[in-house]
Motif scaffolding. Structure first.
Motif, PDB file in Angstrom:
ATOM      1  N   THR A  38       0.850  -1.184   0.000  1.00 51.40           N
ATOM      2  CA  THR A  38       0.000   0.000   0.000  1.00 51.40           C
ATOM      3  C   THR A  38       0.892   1.242   0.000  1.00 51.40           C
ATOM      4  OG1 THR A  38      -0.066   0.202   2.405  1.00 51.40           O
ATOM      5  CG2 THR A  38      -1.756  -1.211   1.367  1.00 51.40           C
ATOM      6  N   LEU A  39       0.297   2.373  -0.324  1.00 56.53           N
ATOM      7  CA  LEU A  39       1.046   3.621  -0.272  1.00 56.53           C
ATOM      8  C   LEU A  39       1.483   3.905   1.169  1.00 56.53           C
ATOM      9  CD1 LEU A  39       2.155   5.832  -1.999  1.00 56.53           C
ATOM     10  CD2 LEU A  39      -0.006   7.057  -1.772  1.00 56.53           C
ATOM     11  N   ALA A  40       0.675   3.489   2.130  1.00 54.87           N
ATOM     12  CA  ALA A  40       1.058   3.649   3.540  1.00 54.87           C
ATOM     13  C   ALA A  40       2.304   2.823   3.861  1.00 54.87           C
ATOM     14  CB  ALA A  40      -0.095   3.248   4.454  1.00 54.87           C
ATOM     15  N   ASP A  41       2.438   1.618   3.256  1.00 57.34           N
ATOM     16  CA  ASP A  41       3.649   0.801   3.445  1.00 57.34           C
ATOM     17  C   ASP A  41       4.873   1.556   2.935  1.00 57.34           C
ATOM     18  OD1 ASP A  41       2.130  -1.370   4.400  1.00 57.34           O
ATOM     19  OD2 ASP A  41       1.976  -2.260   2.389  1.00 57.34           O
ATOM     20  N   VAL A  42       4.745   2.163   1.760  1.00 61.67           N
ATOM     21  CA  VAL A  42       5.853   2.919   1.165  1.00 61.67           C
ATOM     22  C   VAL A  42       6.231   4.083   2.080  1.00 61.67           C
ATOM     23  CG1 VAL A  42       6.603   4.298  -0.814  1.00 61.67           C
ATOM     24  CG2 VAL A  42       5.189   2.251  -1.184  1.00 61.67           C
ATOM     25  N   HIS A  45       7.944   2.877   5.365  1.00 61.71           N
ATOM     26  CA  HIS A  45       9.336   2.451   5.197  1.00 61.71           C
ATOM     27  C   HIS A  45      10.239   3.659   4.909  1.00 61.71           C
ATOM     28  CE1 HIS A  45      12.656  -0.211   4.737  1.00 61.71           C
ATOM     29  NE2 HIS A  45      12.911   0.277   3.536  1.00 61.71           N
ATOM     30  N   ALA A  46       9.777   4.582   4.088  1.00 58.76           N
ATOM     31  CA  ALA A  46      10.559   5.795   3.829  1.00 58.76           C
ATOM     32  C   ALA A  46      10.766   6.567   5.128  1.00 58.76           C
ATOM     33  CB  ALA A  46       9.856   6.660   2.789  1.00 58.76           C
ATOM     34  N   GLY A  47       9.751   6.606   5.971  1.00 62.20           N
ATOM     35  CA  GLY A  47       9.876   7.273   7.268  1.00 62.20           C
ATOM     36  C   GLY A  47      10.923   6.612   8.144  1.00 62.20           C
ATOM     37  N   ARG A  48      10.925   5.270   8.189  1.00 64.47           N
ATOM     38  CA  ARG A  48      11.938   4.563   8.987  1.00 64.47           C
ATOM     39  C   ARG A  48      13.342   4.870   8.475  1.00 64.47           C
ATOM     40  NH1 ARG A  48       7.923   0.725   8.922  1.00 64.47           N
ATOM     41  NH2 ARG A  48       8.787  -0.442   7.172  1.00 64.47           N
ATOM     42  N   LEU A  49      13.510   4.892   7.148  1.00 61.60           N
ATOM     43  CA  LEU A  49      14.835   5.150   6.582  1.00 61.60           C
ATOM     44  C   LEU A  49      15.299   6.583   6.809  1.00 61.60           C
ATOM     45  CD1 LEU A  49      14.537   3.249   3.196  1.00 61.60           C
ATOM     46  CD2 LEU A  49      15.940   2.603   5.154  1.00 61.60           C
ATOM     47  N   SER A  50      14.368   7.517   6.758  1.00 55.03           N
ATOM     48  CA  SER A  50      14.735   8.930   6.905  1.00 55.03           C
ATOM     49  C   SER A  50      14.749   9.399   8.353  1.00 55.03           C
ATOM     50  CB  SER A  50      13.762   9.801   6.103  1.00 55.03           C
ATOM     51  OG  SER A  50      12.467   9.761   6.690  1.00 55.03           O
ATOM     52  N   GLY A  51      14.184   8.571   9.238  1.00 55.85           N
ATOM     53  CA  GLY A  51      14.119   8.966  10.638  1.00 55.85           C
ATOM     54  C   GLY A  51      12.999   9.940  10.928  1.00 55.85           C
ATOM     55  N   ARG A  52      12.075  10.109   9.989  1.00 56.07           N
ATOM     56  CA  ARG A  52      10.942  11.009  10.189  1.00 56.07           C
ATOM     57  C   ARG A  52       9.649  10.234   9.981  1.00 56.07           C
ATOM     58  NH1 ARG A  52      12.448  15.931   6.372  1.00 56.07           N
ATOM     59  NH2 ARG A  52      12.852  14.187   5.003  1.00 56.07           N
ATOM     60  N   ALA A  53       8.764  10.327  10.927  1.00 60.23           N
ATOM     61  CA  ALA A  53       7.490   9.621  10.822  1.00 60.23           C
ATOM     62  C   ALA A  53       6.608  10.309   9.778  1.00 60.23           C
ATOM     63  CB  ALA A  53       6.781   9.598  12.164  1.00 60.23           C
ATOM     64  N   PRO A  54       6.059   9.539   8.844  1.00 62.10           N
ATOM     65  CA  PRO A  54       5.180  10.157   7.845  1.00 62.10           C
ATOM     66  C   PRO A  54       3.837  10.533   8.460  1.00 62.10           C
ATOM     67  CG  PRO A  54       5.195   7.784   7.556  1.00 62.10           C
ATOM     68  CD  PRO A  54       6.214   8.101   8.637  1.00 62.10           C
ATOM     69  N   GLU A  55       3.239  11.557   7.927  1.00 59.05           N
ATOM     70  CA  GLU A  55       1.893  11.934   8.347  1.00 59.05           C
ATOM     71  C   GLU A  55       0.960  11.464   7.242  1.00 59.05           C
ATOM     72  OE1 GLU A  55      -0.619  15.976   9.149  1.00 59.05           O
ATOM     73  OE2 GLU A  55       1.460  15.896   9.841  1.00 59.05           O
ATOM     74  N   ILE A  56       0.140  10.486   7.558  1.00 66.29           N
ATOM     75  CA  ILE A  56      -0.748   9.894   6.565  1.00 66.29           C
ATOM     76  C   ILE A  56      -2.166  10.334   6.866  1.00 66.29           C
ATOM     77  CG2 ILE A  56      -1.639   7.740   5.615  1.00 66.29           C
ATOM     78  CD1 ILE A  56       1.088   6.488   6.418  1.00 66.29           C
ATOM     79  N   ARG A  86      11.471  -2.899   0.434  1.00 64.07           N
ATOM     80  CA  ARG A  86      12.511  -2.524   1.404  1.00 64.07           C
ATOM     81  C   ARG A  86      13.858  -2.280   0.723  1.00 64.07           C
ATOM     82  NH1 ARG A  86      12.804  -5.225   7.098  1.00 64.07           N
ATOM     83  NH2 ARG A  86      10.763  -4.354   6.837  1.00 64.07           N
ATOM     84  N   ASP A  87      14.318  -3.237  -0.093  1.00 67.71           N
ATOM     85  CA  ASP A  87      15.629  -3.101  -0.733  1.00 67.71           C
ATOM     86  C   ASP A  87      15.648  -1.973  -1.762  1.00 67.71           C
ATOM     87  OD1 ASP A  87      16.541  -5.198   0.800  1.00 67.71           O
ATOM     88  OD2 ASP A  87      16.309  -6.686  -0.790  1.00 67.71           O
ATOM     89  N   GLY A  88      14.590  -1.864  -2.567  1.00 63.11           N
ATOM     90  CA  GLY A  88      14.543  -0.823  -3.589  1.00 63.11           C
ATOM     91  C   GLY A  88      14.474   0.575  -3.004  1.00 63.11           C
ATOM     92  N   LEU A  89      13.632   0.746  -2.003  1.00 67.06           N
ATOM     93  CA  LEU A  89      13.508   2.062  -1.384  1.00 67.06           C
ATOM     94  C   LEU A  89      14.770   2.417  -0.609  1.00 67.06           C
ATOM     95  CD1 LEU A  89      11.544   4.372  -1.249  1.00 67.06           C
ATOM     96  CD2 LEU A  89      10.490   3.316   0.746  1.00 67.06           C
ATOM     97  N   THR A  90      15.373   1.442   0.025  1.00 66.05           N
ATOM     98  CA  THR A  90      16.632   1.690   0.734  1.00 66.05           C
ATOM     99  C   THR A  90      17.702   2.161  -0.243  1.00 66.05           C
ATOM    100  OG1 THR A  90      16.113   0.060   2.439  1.00 66.05           O
ATOM    101  CG2 THR A  90      18.440   0.640   2.155  1.00 66.05           C
TER     102      THR A  90
END
Length: 104
Positions: A38-42, A45-56, A86-90
């Motif tokens: 889902t877009l929420a999954d994307v 995961h981007a939030g975890r990698l960037s250290g910022r929680a997404p606002e959905i 996970r691997d692609g976004l990382t």
């Protein structure tokens, strides 16, 4: 839901398809990633990698289903290495794309 694909994987798939015999002169080949997310999954995961929680913000209604049927692609290029979300976004966010090894 959607099936995102890492840009390097998409380019490698298109390159590999130039050397494949197609089932007919004109056909549709869906190129997509190996995971349905889902877009929420994307965003999560981007939030975890960037250290910022997404606002959905949920707006209501059903989300569109954009997951591609990659059956023909899998038949033409079995075992094609494709990164999951996970691997692609990382690799995308960190700027370190992995190398591809194509053996067909």
């Amino acid at each position: 839901t959607l099936t995102p694909i890492f840009v390097d994987d998409a380019a490698a798939v298109f390159s590999a398809l130039t050397d494949v015999a197609l089932p007919q002169r004109s056909c549709v080949i869906n190129v997509a990633g190996p995971e349905v997310v889902t877009l929420a999954d994307v965003a999560a995961h981007a939030g975890r990698l960037s250290g910022r929680a997404p606002e959905i913000l949920a707006t209501g209604g059903a989300a569109p289903h954009l997951a591609a049927d990659t059956g023909l692609l899998a038949g033409l290029l079995p075992g094609v290495p494709r990164r999951g979300l996970r691997d692609g976004l990382t690799a995308t966010l960190r700027g370190h794309p992995a190398q591809h090894e194509w053996s067909n």
